[in-house]
Design a protein around this motif. Structure first.
Motif, PDB file in Angstrom:
ATOM      1  N   PHE A  99       1.573   2.991   6.458  1.00  0.00           N
ATOM      2  CA  PHE A  99       1.209   4.338   6.907  1.00  0.00           C
ATOM      3  C   PHE A  99       0.877   4.336   8.406  1.00  0.00           C
ATOM      4  CE2 PHE A  99       0.689   7.795   3.738  1.00  0.00           C
ATOM      5  CZ  PHE A  99       1.220   7.152   2.642  1.00  0.00           C
ATOM      6  N   GLY A 100       0.266   3.243   8.883  1.00  0.00           N
ATOM      7  CA  GLY A 100      -0.030   3.135  10.311  1.00  0.00           C
ATOM      8  C   GLY A 100       1.241   3.098  11.150  1.00  0.00           C
ATOM      9  N   VAL A 101       2.213   2.330  10.688  1.00  0.00           N
ATOM     10  CA  VAL A 101       3.492   2.223  11.401  1.00  0.00           C
ATOM     11  C   VAL A 101       4.189   3.587  11.445  1.00  0.00           C
ATOM     12  CG1 VAL A 101       5.830   1.258  11.264  1.00  0.00           C
ATOM     13  CG2 VAL A 101       3.841  -0.232  10.889  1.00  0.00           C
ATOM     14  N   LEU A 102       4.283   4.253  10.288  1.00  0.00           N
ATOM     15  CA  LEU A 102       4.977   5.548  10.220  1.00  0.00           C
ATOM     16  C   LEU A 102       4.268   6.602  11.078  1.00  0.00           C
ATOM     17  CD1 LEU A 102       5.765   5.573   6.393  1.00  0.00           C
ATOM     18  CD2 LEU A 102       7.437   5.333   8.243  1.00  0.00           C
ATOM     19  N   THR A 130      -6.820  -5.803  11.910  1.00  0.00           N
ATOM     20  CA  THR A 130      -6.026  -5.686  13.141  1.00  0.00           C
ATOM     21  C   THR A 130      -6.723  -4.744  14.115  1.00  0.00           C
ATOM     22  OG1 THR A 130      -3.997  -5.973  11.869  1.00  0.00           O
ATOM     23  CG2 THR A 130      -3.769  -5.077  14.089  1.00  0.00           C
ATOM     24  N   ALA A 153       3.537  -1.924  16.205  1.00  0.00           N
ATOM     25  CA  ALA A 153       2.668  -1.835  15.025  1.00  0.00           C
ATOM     26  C   ALA A 153       3.234  -2.668  13.877  1.00  0.00           C
ATOM     27  CB  ALA A 153       2.504  -0.368  14.597  1.00  0.00           C
ATOM     28  N   ILE A 168       4.747   9.233  18.504  1.00  0.00           N
ATOM     29  CA  ILE A 168       5.617   9.026  19.665  1.00  0.00           C
ATOM     30  C   ILE A 168       6.740  10.066  19.674  1.00  0.00           C
ATOM     31  CG2 ILE A 168       7.195   7.371  20.774  1.00  0.00           C
ATOM     32  CD1 ILE A 168       4.182   6.596  20.845  1.00  0.00           C
ATOM     33  N   ASN A 187      -6.130   2.016   6.527  1.00  0.00           N
ATOM     34  CA  ASN A 187      -6.334   0.879   5.630  1.00  0.00           C
ATOM     35  C   ASN A 187      -5.022   0.484   4.926  1.00  0.00           C
ATOM     36  OD1 ASN A 187      -6.269   3.139   3.980  1.00  0.00           O
ATOM     37  ND2 ASN A 187      -7.751   2.349   2.513  1.00  0.00           N
ATOM     38  N   GLY A 188      -3.900   0.991   5.467  1.00  0.00           N
ATOM     39  CA  GLY A 188      -2.587   0.591   4.956  1.00  0.00           C
ATOM     40  C   GLY A 188      -1.626   0.463   6.126  1.00  0.00           C
ATOM     41  N   GLY A 189      -1.059  -0.712   6.303  1.00  0.00           N
ATOM     42  CA  GLY A 189      -0.233  -0.976   7.478  1.00  0.00           C
ATOM     43  C   GLY A 189       0.985  -0.066   7.584  1.00  0.00           C
ATOM     44  N   THR A 198       2.491   6.013  13.762  1.00  0.00           N
ATOM     45  CA  THR A 198       2.811   5.683  15.151  1.00  0.00           C
ATOM     46  C   THR A 198       4.171   6.252  15.536  1.00  0.00           C
ATOM     47  OG1 THR A 198       1.545   3.631  14.920  1.00  0.00           O
ATOM     48  CG2 THR A 198       3.088   3.758  16.776  1.00  0.00           C
ATOM     49  N   ASP A 199       5.162   6.019  14.693  1.00  0.00           N
ATOM     50  CA  ASP A 199       6.501   6.563  14.971  1.00  0.00           C
ATOM     51  C   ASP A 199       6.453   8.079  15.184  1.00  0.00           C
ATOM     52  OD1 ASP A 199       7.904   4.160  14.899  1.00  0.00           O
ATOM     53  OD2 ASP A 199       8.385   4.307  12.761  1.00  0.00           O
ATOM     54  N   LYS A 217      -5.924  -3.278  17.078  1.00  0.00           N
ATOM     55  CA  LYS A 217      -5.002  -2.741  18.085  1.00  0.00           C
ATOM     56  C   LYS A 217      -4.908  -1.244  17.814  1.00  0.00           C
ATOM     57  CE  LYS A 217      -2.454  -7.040  18.516  1.00  0.00           C
ATOM     58  NZ  LYS A 217      -1.271  -7.790  18.106  1.00  0.00           N
ATOM     59  N   ASN A 218      -3.806  -0.645  18.102  1.00  0.00           N
ATOM     60  CA  ASN A 218      -3.575   0.737  17.705  1.00  0.00           C
ATOM     61  C   ASN A 218      -2.238   0.780  16.982  1.00  0.00           C
ATOM     62  OD1 ASN A 218      -3.695   3.448  17.316  1.00  0.00           O
ATOM     63  ND2 ASN A 218      -3.657   4.030  19.486  1.00  0.00           N
ATOM     64  N   PRO A 219      -2.208   1.009  15.687  1.00  0.00           N
ATOM     65  CA  PRO A 219      -3.306   1.340  14.769  1.00  0.00           C
ATOM     66  C   PRO A 219      -4.312   0.194  14.565  1.00  0.00           C
ATOM     67  CG  PRO A 219      -1.148   1.817  13.778  1.00  0.00           C
ATOM     68  CD  PRO A 219      -0.891   1.061  15.009  1.00  0.00           C
ATOM     69  N   ALA A 279       0.836  -1.202   0.000  1.00  0.00           N
ATOM     70  CA  ALA A 279       0.000   0.000   0.000  1.00  0.00           C
ATOM     71  C   ALA A 279       0.871   1.252   0.000  1.00  0.00           C
ATOM     72  CB  ALA A 279      -0.935   0.008   1.204  1.00  0.00           C
ATOM     73  N   THR A 280       1.872   1.283   0.860  1.00  0.00           N
ATOM     74  CA  THR A 280       2.758   2.451   0.926  1.00  0.00           C
ATOM     75  C   THR A 280       3.404   2.678  -0.438  1.00  0.00           C
ATOM     76  OG1 THR A 280       3.178   1.988   3.235  1.00  0.00           O
ATOM     77  CG2 THR A 280       4.743   3.447   2.146  1.00  0.00           C
ATOM     78  N   MET A 309      -0.108   6.521  22.327  1.00  0.00           N
ATOM     79  CA  MET A 309      -1.036   5.667  21.589  1.00  0.00           C
ATOM     80  C   MET A 309      -2.182   5.272  22.524  1.00  0.00           C
ATOM     81  SD  MET A 309       0.356   5.664  18.637  1.00  0.00           S
ATOM     82  CE  MET A 309      -0.472   4.396  17.651  1.00  0.00           C
ATOM     83  N   HIS A 360       1.774  -5.708  11.386  1.00  0.00           N
ATOM     84  CA  HIS A 360       1.714  -5.421   9.950  1.00  0.00           C
ATOM     85  C   HIS A 360       2.515  -6.463   9.170  1.00  0.00           C
ATOM     86  CE1 HIS A 360       2.825  -2.684   6.346  1.00  0.00           C
ATOM     87  NE2 HIS A 360       1.688  -3.292   6.100  1.00  0.00           N
ATOM     88  N   THR A 392      10.520   2.933  14.266  1.00  0.00           N
ATOM     89  CA  THR A 392      11.735   3.447  14.905  1.00  0.00           C
ATOM     90  C   THR A 392      11.457   3.814  16.362  1.00  0.00           C
ATOM     91  OG1 THR A 392      11.215   5.631  14.058  1.00  0.00           O
ATOM     92  CG2 THR A 392      12.775   4.332  12.781  1.00  0.00           C
ATOM     93  N   THR A 393      10.238   3.537  16.817  1.00  0.00           N
ATOM     94  CA  THR A 393       9.895   3.764  18.221  1.00  0.00           C
ATOM     95  C   THR A 393       9.353   2.445  18.765  1.00  0.00           C
ATOM     96  OG1 THR A 393       7.633   4.378  17.630  1.00  0.00           O
ATOM     97  CG2 THR A 393       9.252   6.167  17.775  1.00  0.00           C
TER      98      THR A 393
END
Lengths: 454, 454
Positions: free
Chosen positions: B310-313, B345, A250, B319, B306-308, B315-316, B347-349, A166-167, B325, A254, A243-244
């Motif tokens: 982007f969720g990870v980034l 999933t 997360a 923080i 809806n894209g893992g 979150t980073d 959780k958060n995200p 997706a990214t 979160m 994923h 990176t956190t």
């Protein structure tokens, strides 16, 4: 010939699961080839159809008479192993397995069996659970999204490897709009076979690729990646997801990668000369500058502007990034003075003021290009002013073609400005909307030049 | 009535220097009023013309019969003092002096004389050397650039005061393209009379303005500005040009302001609750969130995507900005589980995955809005996926109208995405392309909420 070449320049492709149903992935993939410019032979494989877009459907891979360089697999996970057996018997060298439902959904067993079969047949594979490849030179395009939803970027020299499909695909769509260009895009999914290390190694030798960009959340073989990156002479730009601590959690939900500690990755990046980007836009800010601009001799930047405020802000951002304001020779300034009204500011920034025309820019850029005290240029062009028109682009492209010194452009505004910025991108002139991104990109270029010298 | 009101809602305007020559500023200004929607009376003043766009020209201001609320002065500097005498005799309460050639070009004497006359006649003035005012509510528009070169933004609740005319006008053009909206734009130039302190004080009481944004390189009356800013309850966002030594030198050649030390300004900003932005885009990232979103109760953010990747980034970046979160109650998650496939999933995200439709978003956003463990929401919507269409906007606008909790959207891609983001902006939903800007804007909102509580 490297076996990975079959992913990017196959002469014949089989789409396994090509379907008449427009909601099926196999339909969209096959249709994109039909509607695209791929020059090779296409074989739809579908036991329940006679014909698809004028192409005879084959009941199975084994039924195809001709030689197949690349198979694209879009059938349900439960049927994939059998298809791989057929690919093996047919001696297909490369397979892209778009199908999901393997390790990422808990089916680690199925993925292990898949790996075994790929090894047995010596098939090289991307995926499973991936988008595959987009190569604008060969027109291989396995995105299962129609072009009206996801526009494809034009031919360029930036490669992008994304662990997240997706990214990656969203980024392609954005790059196309911005007229940022690409050499190859690769979404490798679960990396049951081909992984990021091998792809970086491959792209390091790819004559079409000047800069290698990666988004990943973890690398599968850390030591191998370290060695490949250290060896590679081309710039590698990495955006690392997770990176956190919370980001790492997360990642577990994923891609399930071992995201590792940020410190371990940061240390690997610095030891191998990898350039770490902080967000997606920054990856391509860096990549555009590194793929188009010559290596600077030093860190002294001359700013040329037609708006004082933008000049001030750019100065602040250059200094914050550890770069130095160039001091041009008075003789160089005299050249500009001769063609300018008295209120033009001949310092750094040079402020040509709001009534400048393109010629005043030409003289100022030329003076800075020839001045030994200047290593890099930022040219700020606010296109709303009365006496500037599209001819400024011809002037910029001449200097850009000479490749004497790095030069980037800051230009901000509405639609008219965006159109002209796209033309500048066509001429290999990296454009930015605001000072921060521009200064950070020049910093990345300068840092890379120092690594190259070391 | 405040005398400054005449700048923003005059019933009658005289354009001194209105000209038939399209290359003259007075022509463009007058023409923009003619072609615009200004409802009041218009008087062109030009001794050498009989008539302009169907309006009778007056030889001088004194020849005009009716009452004049606002005079716009576009004649050469040498003629300005005489025009001010006429404005004084005619008892015109407000004057915008667009004309350049005063202090900024070394004519400090002329500017002192101008100040004396303005005081004598108790005329309130913007400028000289300014662009003046753009007010989309009253259609006062003194930009001397035609609308095809510089598009004007629509009516909104963000005011922007810019010491630099070019920076301000370029930003208007960019805001119009992005569909970011504005209550008032003011370029006050040399500030011979009205300055940033008085403008902030005025905008603090302006019912159309919710957030006050400023670009300046220095303030003319530091103590006064400090007091005004401290008293103002609305968010004030400042981009300060000249925060480095080299930047300060550039300021001296630009506005000639006393840029002061970065530390002095930073201390003033923190003591008065001013939010400092780092670049132009960030000013309006902050302003859009602060002008549209309710005050959050805390710093716990729920991400829905809806894209893992982007969720990870995201979150980073949350923080890194010191946000937390959120942890939603399992019962809230059950609501989403009921309408979702098993691979979503929770959780958060929350990752609704690439096959989500708008309904799945509705349930997830609703659950987060109702969960007491969530203070703010970031909703990531990648619009390239097959099952999402424009109806997602109706859902977002419903939640936005309820104003329960702050919610912003990250959406990245090409033209299709940009069109839908403009619709979201229409509904007061701040949109971002990438995680960094979104997280920084929520941080600014949270910081402001703490100041408000203090």
């Amino acid at each position: 010939m490297n076996q990975l070449d079959y992913f990017f320049s196959p002469k014949s492709i089989a789409v396994v699961g090509a379907s008449r149903n427009p909601s099926k992935i196999g339909h969209v993939v096959f249709r994109n080839f039909i509607e695209g410019k791929f020059k090779g032979r296409l074989y739809p494989v579908n036991p329940n159809a006679e014909e698809l877009f004028g192409h005879k459907c084959h009941k199975s891979i084994l039924e195809i008479k001709g030689r197949i360089d690349l198979a694209i697999i879009t059938i349900p996970a439960a049927l994939v192993l059998e298809a791989i057996d057929q690919c093996g018997k047919k001696k297909i060298p490369a397979v892209i397995i778009i199908t999901a439902g393997f390790r990422e959904t808990g089916n680690a067993d199925l993925e292990e069996k898949l790996k075994g079969k790929l090894e047995k047949y010596r098939i090289r594979a991307m995926g499973p659970n991936c988008l595959g490849v987009y190569d604008p030179y060969s027109d291989v395009d396995t995105f299962f999204l129609p072009r009206y939803k996801l526009v494809r970027p034009a031919r360029g020299e930036i490669a992008f490897i994304s662990q997240s499909g997706a990214t990656g695909s969203v980024t392609m769509d954005w790059m196309a709009m911005k007229n940022y260009k690409i050499s190859k895009f690769i979404s490798y999914g679960n990396a049951a076979d081909v992984d990021e290390s091998e792809l970086v190694e491959y792209l390091a030798k790819d004559p079409k690729t000047k800069v290698i960009c990666c988004y990943f959340e973890g690398v599968s073989r850390g030591r191998r990646f370290f060695e490949v990156a250290k060896k590679t002479r081309k710039p590698i730009i990495v955006l690392k997801g997770g990176t956190t601590e919370a980001g790492t959690r997360a990642v577990a939900s994923h891609t399930g990668s071992l995201a590792g500690s940020a410190a371990v990755y940061a240390s690997m990046f610095s030891q191998t000369g990898i350039i770490q980007a902080a967000d997606i836009e920054q990856v391509f800010d860096y990549a555009r500058v590194l793929s188009t601009q010559p290596i600077p001799k030093g860190n002294r930047v001359q700013v040329i502007t037609n708006g004082g405020g933008f000049g001030v802000l750019t100065t602040d951002w250059l200094i914050k990034n550890g770069l130095v304001m160039a001091q041009m020779d008075p003789k160089s300034m005299d050249k500009i003075r001769k063609v300018s009204p008295p209120y033009v500011t001949l310092k750094n920034p040079i402020d040509l003021t709001g009534d400048t025309d393109a010629e005043r820019y030409r003289v100022a850029i030329s003076a800075a290009m020839d001045d030994p005290g200047v290593d890099m240029l930022i040219t700020i062009i606010l296109l709303q002013v009365p006496n500037l028109s599209a001819d400024i682009i011809d002037i910029l492209s001449e200097f850009s073609n000479e490749r004497k010194k790095p030069m980037i452009v800051i230009s901000s505004g509405g639609r008219y400005t965006e159109v002209l910025k796209k033309s500048m991108e066509d001429f290999g002139i990296p454009t930015f909307s605001y000072p921060q991104g521009a200064a950070e990109a020049l910093k990345a270029l300068y840092d890379f030049s120092r690594k190259k010298a070391a």
